[in-house]
Design a protein around this motif. Structure first.
Motif, PDB file in Angstrom:
ATOM      1  N   LEU A   1      39.841  17.802 -19.410  1.00  0.00           N
ATOM      2  CA  LEU A   1      40.981  18.673 -19.104  1.00  0.00           C
ATOM      3  C   LEU A   1      40.906  19.072 -17.634  1.00  0.00           C
ATOM      4  N   VAL A   2      42.068  19.200 -17.023  1.00  0.00           N
ATOM      5  CA  VAL A   2      42.102  19.555 -15.611  1.00  0.00           C
ATOM      6  C   VAL A   2      43.334  20.401 -15.325  1.00  0.00           C
ATOM      7  N   LEU A   3      43.178  21.330 -14.385  1.00  0.00           N
ATOM      8  CA  LEU A   3      44.327  22.043 -13.841  1.00  0.00           C
ATOM      9  C   LEU A   3      44.640  21.367 -12.512  1.00  0.00           C
ATOM     10  N   THR A   4      45.725  20.625 -12.479  1.00  0.00           N
ATOM     11  CA  THR A   4      46.044  19.816 -11.301  1.00  0.00           C
ATOM     12  C   THR A   4      46.517  20.706 -10.156  1.00  0.00           C
ATOM     13  N   GLU A   5      46.833  20.082  -9.057  1.00  0.00           N
ATOM     14  CA  GLU A   5      47.305  20.830  -7.887  1.00  0.00           C
ATOM     15  C   GLU A   5      48.827  20.908  -7.840  1.00  0.00           C
ATOM     16  N   ASP A   6      49.475  20.529  -8.913  1.00  0.00           N
ATOM     17  CA  ASP A   6      50.935  20.573  -8.972  1.00  0.00           C
ATOM     18  C   ASP A   6      51.377  21.977  -9.398  1.00  0.00           C
ATOM     19  N   PHE A   7      52.134  22.639  -8.551  1.00  0.00           N
ATOM     20  CA  PHE A   7      52.598  23.994  -8.868  1.00  0.00           C
ATOM     21  C   PHE A   7      54.115  24.088  -8.990  1.00  0.00           C
TER      22      PHE A   7
ATOM     23  N   CYS B   1      42.745  30.705 -15.970  1.00  0.00           N
ATOM     24  CA  CYS B   1      41.379  31.141 -15.672  1.00  0.00           C
ATOM     25  C   CYS B   1      40.435  29.952 -15.522  1.00  0.00           C
ATOM     26  N   ALA B   2      40.834  28.781 -16.047  1.00  0.00           N
ATOM     27  CA  ALA B   2      40.049  27.545 -15.976  1.00  0.00           C
ATOM     28  C   ALA B   2      38.795  27.575 -16.849  1.00  0.00           C
ATOM     29  N   TYR B   3      38.709  28.522 -17.780  1.00  0.00           N
ATOM     30  CA  TYR B   3      37.578  28.507 -18.710  1.00  0.00           C
ATOM     31  C   TYR B   3      37.590  27.239 -19.562  1.00  0.00           C
ATOM     32  N   CYS B   4      38.788  26.789 -19.940  1.00  0.00           N
ATOM     33  CA  CYS B   4      38.904  25.586 -20.764  1.00  0.00           C
ATOM     34  C   CYS B   4      38.348  24.375 -20.023  1.00  0.00           C
ATOM     35  N   VAL B   5      38.599  24.302 -18.724  1.00  0.00           N
ATOM     36  CA  VAL B   5      38.125  23.172 -17.920  1.00  0.00           C
ATOM     37  C   VAL B   5      36.602  23.225 -17.798  1.00  0.00           C
ATOM     38  N   GLU B   6      36.079  24.429 -17.604  1.00  0.00           N
ATOM     39  CA  GLU B   6      34.630  24.575 -17.474  1.00  0.00           C
ATOM     40  C   GLU B   6      33.913  24.282 -18.785  1.00  0.00           C
ATOM     41  N   ALA B   7      34.530  24.665 -19.898  1.00  0.00           N
ATOM     42  CA  ALA B   7      33.855  24.506 -21.193  1.00  0.00           C
ATOM     43  C   ALA B   7      33.906  23.083 -21.722  1.00  0.00           C
TER      44      ALA B   7
ATOM     45  N   ASN C   1      37.045  17.249 -10.256  1.00  0.00           N
ATOM     46  CA  ASN C   1      37.530  18.618 -10.297  1.00  0.00           C
ATOM     47  C   ASN C   1      36.391  19.598 -10.033  1.00  0.00           C
ATOM     48  N   LYS C   2      36.711  20.621  -9.274  1.00  0.00           N
ATOM     49  CA  LYS C   2      35.713  21.624  -8.903  1.00  0.00           C
ATOM     50  C   LYS C   2      35.134  22.333 -10.126  1.00  0.00           C
ATOM     51  N   PHE C   3      35.934  22.513 -11.173  1.00  0.00           N
ATOM     52  CA  PHE C   3      35.494  23.282 -12.336  1.00  0.00           C
ATOM     53  C   PHE C   3      34.742  22.449 -13.372  1.00  0.00           C
ATOM     54  N   TRP C   4      34.638  21.152 -13.136  1.00  0.00           N
ATOM     55  CA  TRP C   4      33.915  20.329 -14.097  1.00  0.00           C
ATOM     56  C   TRP C   4      32.417  20.628 -14.087  1.00  0.00           C
ATOM     57  N   GLN C   5      31.901  21.037 -12.948  1.00  0.00           N
ATOM     58  CA  GLN C   5      30.504  21.455 -12.861  1.00  0.00           C
ATOM     59  C   GLN C   5      30.485  22.819 -12.176  1.00  0.00           C
ATOM     60  N   PRO C   6      30.727  23.883 -12.952  1.00  0.00           N
ATOM     61  CA  PRO C   6      30.897  25.208 -12.332  1.00  0.00           C
ATOM     62  C   PRO C   6      29.618  25.705 -11.680  1.00  0.00           C
TER      63      PRO C   6
ATOM     64  N   ARG D   1      54.994  23.068   3.845  1.00  0.00           N
ATOM     65  CA  ARG D   1      54.152  23.311   2.668  1.00  0.00           C
ATOM     66  C   ARG D   1      52.753  23.707   3.109  1.00  0.00           C
ATOM     67  N   ARG D   2      52.197  24.638   2.352  1.00  0.00           N
ATOM     68  CA  ARG D   2      50.833  25.063   2.640  1.00  0.00           C
ATOM     69  C   ARG D   2      49.842  24.020   2.151  1.00  0.00           C
ATOM     70  N   LYS D   3      48.686  23.987   2.789  1.00  0.00           N
ATOM     71  CA  LYS D   3      47.619  23.101   2.346  1.00  0.00           C
ATOM     72  C   LYS D   3      47.042  23.653   1.042  1.00  0.00           C
ATOM     73  N   ILE D   4      46.869  22.776   0.063  1.00  0.00           N
ATOM     74  CA  ILE D   4      46.300  23.197  -1.219  1.00  0.00           C
ATOM     75  C   ILE D   4      44.796  22.966  -1.177  1.00  0.00           C
ATOM     76  N   TYR D   5      44.060  23.996  -1.454  1.00  0.00           N
ATOM     77  CA  TYR D   5      42.607  23.925  -1.356  1.00  0.00           C
ATOM     78  C   TYR D   5      41.993  23.423  -2.666  1.00  0.00           C
ATOM     79  N   PRO D   6      40.813  22.843  -2.595  1.00  0.00           N
ATOM     80  CA  PRO D   6      40.148  22.357  -3.811  1.00  0.00           C
ATOM     81  C   PRO D   6      39.931  23.494  -4.805  1.00  0.00           C
ATOM     82  N   GLY D   7      40.204  23.210  -6.053  1.00  0.00           N
ATOM     83  CA  GLY D   7      40.049  24.231  -7.078  1.00  0.00           C
ATOM     84  C   GLY D   7      41.330  24.968  -7.392  1.00  0.00           C
TER      85      GLY D   7
END
Length: 198
Positions: A116-122, A104-110, A157-162, A39-45
């Motif tokens: 709300l979060v987009l987790t690292e589960d794919f 796009c993660a606009y929802c997380v930023e707004a 989460n990285k997108f909580w404070q864009p 498995r590849r390493k999942i990067y922050p964000g």
């Protein structure tokens, strides 16, 4: 036709160049990985499966039903049903159609309260579209699963404070957002499940 092109055609120069390239690649290091064994390493964000964040102390969702995520969503895949009780907005249903989402993660930023979060589960693909439509309970369950697998004690989460936006323009709750204590939340849920089983 030039003389050089005629010589290339007679002596099959292009074919020998192709064969040499193939021979060279046979002995080079492979660039592919053997998924799912490797498995590849999942990067922050990373933008994976959606989840609604639980308050680590109350266990309820952090969403306040402000509707900002629905208004910024370019694909219109978020639906919120809310009602006002005792001067407080209660979210009765929160639906995300992940099959329409463009991640796009606009929802997380707004989101002003970082609910709300987009987790690292794919790994959540499915053949049925209805299984990719997450309601409030499923989104909270996604968070529980993600929190139980998270290797660290806290989550932020990285997108909580864009980046790129002046922090003075963020809502106060977003400016003061601290990392969420994951282990405490998992321990509370474990204690509750132990009490219910005994």
């Amino acid at each position: 036709m030039k003389l050089r092109e005629i010589i290339n055609k007679i002596f099959l120069i292009e074919i020998f160049k192709g064969l040499f390239l193939t021979l060279r690649m046979l002995f080079s290091k492979p660039v592919t990985i053997q998924y799912p064994l490797q498995r590849r390493k999942i990067y922050p964000g990373f933008r994976g499966r959606h989840a609604l964040v639980r308050d680590p102390f109350t266990g309820n969702e952090k969403c306040i039903g402000c509707m900002r995520c629905t208004s910024v969503c370019p694909s219109r895949c978020i639906y919120i049903k809310r009602e006002k009780t005792e001067n407080k907005m209660i979210v009765t249903d929160y639906v995300i159609d992940a099959s329409r989402c463009i991640f796009c993660a606009y929802c997380v930023e707004a989101c002003p309260v970082c609910a709300l979060v987009l987790t690292e589960d794919f790994e959540y693909s499915d053949y049925m579209r209805k299984n990719l439509i997450f309601n409030k309970e499923q989104l909270l369950k996604n968070w529980d699963e993600f929190a139980s697998k998270w290797p660290y004690d806290v989550y932020f989460n990285k997108f909580w404070q864009p980046p790129g936006i002046d922090p003075s323009r963020w809502p106060k709750t977003k400016r003061e957002q601290k990392p969420i204590p994951i282990k405490r939340f998992v321990e509370i849920k474990k204690e509750e499940s132990d009490e219910s089983s005994s």
